[in-house]
Scaffold this motif. Structure first.
Motif, short mmCIF file in Angstrom:
data_model
loop_
_atom_site.label_atom_id
_atom_site.label_comp_id
_atom_site.label_asym_id
_atom_site.label_seq_id
_atom_site.Cartn_x
_atom_site.Cartn_y
_atom_site.Cartn_z
N ASP A 65 -10.26 -0.85 3.32
CA ASP A 65 -10.33 0.44 4.02
C ASP A 65 -9.31 1.40 3.42
N ASP A 66 -9.59 2.69 3.51
CA ASP A 66 -8.77 3.71 2.83
C ASP A 66 -7.30 3.66 3.27
N LYS A 67 -7.08 3.59 4.57
CA LYS A 67 -5.71 3.61 5.07
C LYS A 67 -4.94 2.37 4.64
N GLY A 68 -5.60 1.22 4.76
CA GLY A 68 -4.95 -0.03 4.38
C GLY A 68 -4.70 -0.13 2.89
N TYR A 69 -5.64 0.43 2.11
CA TYR A 69 -5.50 0.40 0.65
C TYR A 69 -4.25 1.17 0.22
N LEU A 70 -4.09 2.37 0.76
CA LEU A 70 -2.90 3.17 0.44
C LEU A 70 -1.64 2.49 0.94
N ALA A 71 -1.69 1.92 2.13
CA ALA A 71 -0.51 1.26 2.68
C ALA A 71 -0.08 0.09 1.81
N PHE A 72 -1.03 -0.66 1.30
CA PHE A 72 -0.70 -1.78 0.40
C PHE A 72 -0.03 -1.24 -0.87
N ALA A 73 -0.59 -0.17 -1.45
CA ALA A 73 -0.01 0.41 -2.67
C ALA A 73 1.41 0.90 -2.42
N GLU A 74 1.68 1.37 -1.22
CA GLU A 74 3.01 1.87 -0.90
C GLU A 74 4.05 0.76 -0.80
N THR A 75 3.60 -0.49 -0.72
CA THR A 75 4.55 -1.60 -0.71
C THR A 75 5.00 -2.00 -2.12
N LEU A 76 4.35 -1.46 -3.15
CA LEU A 76 4.71 -1.80 -4.52
C LEU A 76 5.99 -1.07 -4.91
N ASN A 77 6.71 -1.63 -5.85
CA ASN A 77 7.94 -1.00 -6.33
C ASN A 77 7.68 0.07 -7.38
N ASN A 78 6.48 0.12 -7.94
CA ASN A 78 6.11 1.23 -8.81
C ASN A 78 5.38 2.26 -7.94
N PRO A 79 6.02 3.39 -7.65
CA PRO A 79 5.43 4.35 -6.71
C PRO A 79 4.26 5.15 -7.28
N ARG A 80 4.06 5.04 -8.62
CA ARG A 80 3.04 5.90 -9.25
C ARG A 80 1.63 5.63 -8.70
N LEU A 81 1.33 4.39 -8.37
CA LEU A 81 -0.01 4.07 -7.90
C LEU A 81 -0.28 4.73 -6.55
N ALA A 82 0.63 4.55 -5.60
CA ALA A 82 0.44 5.13 -4.28
C ALA A 82 0.40 6.66 -4.35
N GLN A 83 1.20 7.24 -5.24
CA GLN A 83 1.20 8.71 -5.36
C GLN A 83 -0.18 9.23 -5.74
N GLN A 84 -0.81 8.61 -6.71
CA GLN A 84 -2.13 9.08 -7.16
C GLN A 84 -3.21 8.74 -6.14
N ILE A 85 -3.13 7.57 -5.51
CA ILE A 85 -4.11 7.23 -4.48
C ILE A 85 -4.03 8.24 -3.33
N GLY A 86 -2.82 8.62 -2.96
CA GLY A 86 -2.64 9.56 -1.87
C GLY A 86 -3.17 10.95 -2.18
N ARG A 87 -3.32 11.28 -3.46
CA ARG A 87 -3.80 12.62 -3.85
C ARG A 87 -5.32 12.68 -4.05
N ARG A 88 -6.00 11.55 -3.90
CA ARG A 88 -7.44 11.54 -4.19
C ARG A 88 -8.20 12.43 -3.22
N THR A 89 -9.24 13.08 -3.73
CA THR A 89 -10.11 13.90 -2.90
C THR A 89 -11.55 13.41 -2.95
N VAL A 90 -11.89 12.68 -4.02
CA VAL A 90 -13.23 12.10 -4.18
C VAL A 90 -13.05 10.65 -4.60
N GLN A 91 -13.79 9.74 -3.99
CA GLN A 91 -13.66 8.33 -4.37
C GLN A 91 -15.01 7.64 -4.35
#
Length: 452
Positions: A263-289
């Motif tokens: 799910d979208d919310k859980g996917y972003l939340a999982f990415a935010e647990t990573l120590n490389n913040p770049r993934l969550a930053q780009q996931i959070g900016r998505r407008t089309v998926q």
């Protein structure tokens, strides 16, 4: 047969990536190459319906890219024009090692990132455009036939809407992937195959594609790949973000004994647990998926055909039909290309005498030697998740790599050597060169280093 193509018909079981690359090689030596594919595919098919892993992030290592460019001249430029970036590994990847960020310095290793869907569609169109190649879709292969001398001479085929038949062949190639039935077919012919080697990875992947800003846009980041690697036992969550064609990102999140949410919310939340913040930053900016996919069948599996004593002539196996790797290491596409290149060289040598006899057994033995390096790399890392029964070789590799990473984050030259090895353009021996080993062995390594 003709002077430039000394043999008649080759049959390739499986029309996915490995089958396509192999068919391209065979077309230079056989007057007819038949791709027998169980699924309903055509020249416009991208991700293979029978390859669920096709929706996840795929890495084409530098070695594999070089081979594909030789087999399909101009492929890299075609993909680049479609928006698949080409860049230096060191300059274009924001790579978080278990002990810190890798140097963002030039390594001389150039790679390209794209989706499996785009790559396979373009390869399929190119292969099916060859006059020697014929596609037989929606057809299941159910067995093999041997002639009185013991050579494999035909494939039993069962089309979806027609009567079964036998397809005669001068050479049969099993490129049908991890679901291959070859071991069973060999058993019915009285050919014993040693037990399959399996190393469980216990890793789950969850992936999606989403929109990426134009490269010229000020909002586009200064990387094409952002990566955090799994590393036993302290980095059980990881992920990779790849810039791919048509201004998209492909993101795969993975966890050891953990399932990244779909799910979208859980996917972003999982990415935010990573120590490389770049993934969550780009996931959070998505407008089309695009749809989100999960993949759990990632065990390493090796069918040791190289050890079969009486391997039937005129039969070869390659790709995932022989060896499946945990995809986190990005080896599968490149290894299949290397196997196709190996076959190309052996066919060229045998073409001088126009004799195929003896090629098959020799090919499988060479494939066994080719696989040893990538198999060792993949399984040594996965074995370290098991706190008990870790082989000495795996423990040593883990110990050495940990120290190597501590050196690499501060030494761009050492990092460049590691990149060359990972991309299969240099032997692992370069990491044990005295100039590197001395730095590794004398490195000051904290008892418990920080994860970022």
């Amino acid at each position: 047969m003709s002077a430039d193509r000394p043999w008649g018909k080759a049959v390739v079981i499986g029309g996915s990536y490995a089958g396509l690359v192999t068919a391209r090689v065979l077309a230079d030596f056989f007057t007819e190459v038949v791709l027998v594919e169980r699924d309903a595919v055509d020249e416009d098919t991208g991700v293979h319906p029978g390859a669920p892993q096709g929706y996840h992030a795929h890495a084409m290592l530098a070695k594999g890219g070089e081979i594909l460019e030789r087999l399909f001249p101009g492929l890299r430029e075609e993909l680049r024009e479609a928006g698949a970036p080409v860049f230096d590994y060191g300059e274009g990847i924001d790579f978080l090692l278990p002990v810190g960020l890798a140097p963002r310095k030039r390594t001389g290793v150039r790679i390209q990132t794209f989706t499996r869907d785009e790559l396979e569609r373009r390869l399929r169109r190119k292969v099916l455009a060859l006059p020697e190649v014929t596609l037989m879709p929606s057809t299941q292969c159910t067995g093999l036939t041997r002639d009185p001398s013991g050579r494999v001479s035909a494939v039993s085929c069962s089309p979806q809407d027609a009567e079964p038949f036998e397809l005669a062949a001068d050479l049969v190639v099993d490129a049908s992937g991890r679901s291959s039935s070859l071991t069973d077919w060999l058993g019915t012919m009285g050919v014993a195959v040693p037990p399959k080697r399996t190393v469980k990875a216990k890793v789950t992947y969850t992936s999606m594609n989403f929109d990426r800003a134009e490269e010229s846009h000020p909002g586009h980041p200064d990387f094409y790949v952002a990566y955090q690697m799994l590393f036993a036992p302290r980095v059980p969550r990881a992920g990779v973000l790849l810039a791919v064609e048509r201004n998209r990102w492909t993101c795969s999140l993975f966890g050891f004994q953990d399932q990244p949410p779909t799910d979208d919310k859980g996917y972003l939340a999982f990415a935010e647990t990573l120590n490389n913040p770049r993934l969550a930053q780009q996931i959070g900016r998505r407008t089309v998926q695009e749809p989100t996919y999960r993949y759990t069948n990632v065990d390493n599996q090796w069918r040791p055909y190289h050890s079969v004593r009486q391997w039937p002539d005129r039969l070869i196996a390659l790709g995932d039909a022989v060896c499946v790797f945990n995809p986190v290491y990005g080896q599968g596409l490149t290894v299949a290309a290397m196997e196709a290149e190996l076959l190309q060289g052996m066919l060229a040598r045998h073409s001088a005498s126009a004799r195929l006899d003896g090629l098959a057994g020799g090919f499988q033995k060479k494939v066994g030697r080719l696989l040893l390096g990538p198999w060792t790399l993949s399984t040594n890392s996965d074995l370290m998740w098991n706190p008990e029964g870790q082989p000495l070789a795996a423990r040593f590799a883990h110990w050495y790599n940990t120290r190597l990473f501590h050196v690499a984050v501060k030494d761009a030259a050492v990092w460049a050597r590691f990149v060359q090895v990972v991309n299969m353009v240099a032997s692992p021996a370069v990491l044990f060169h005295p100039s590197v080993a001395l730095k590794v062995l004398s490195a000051a390594v904290p008892r418990r280093s920080p994860r970022n």
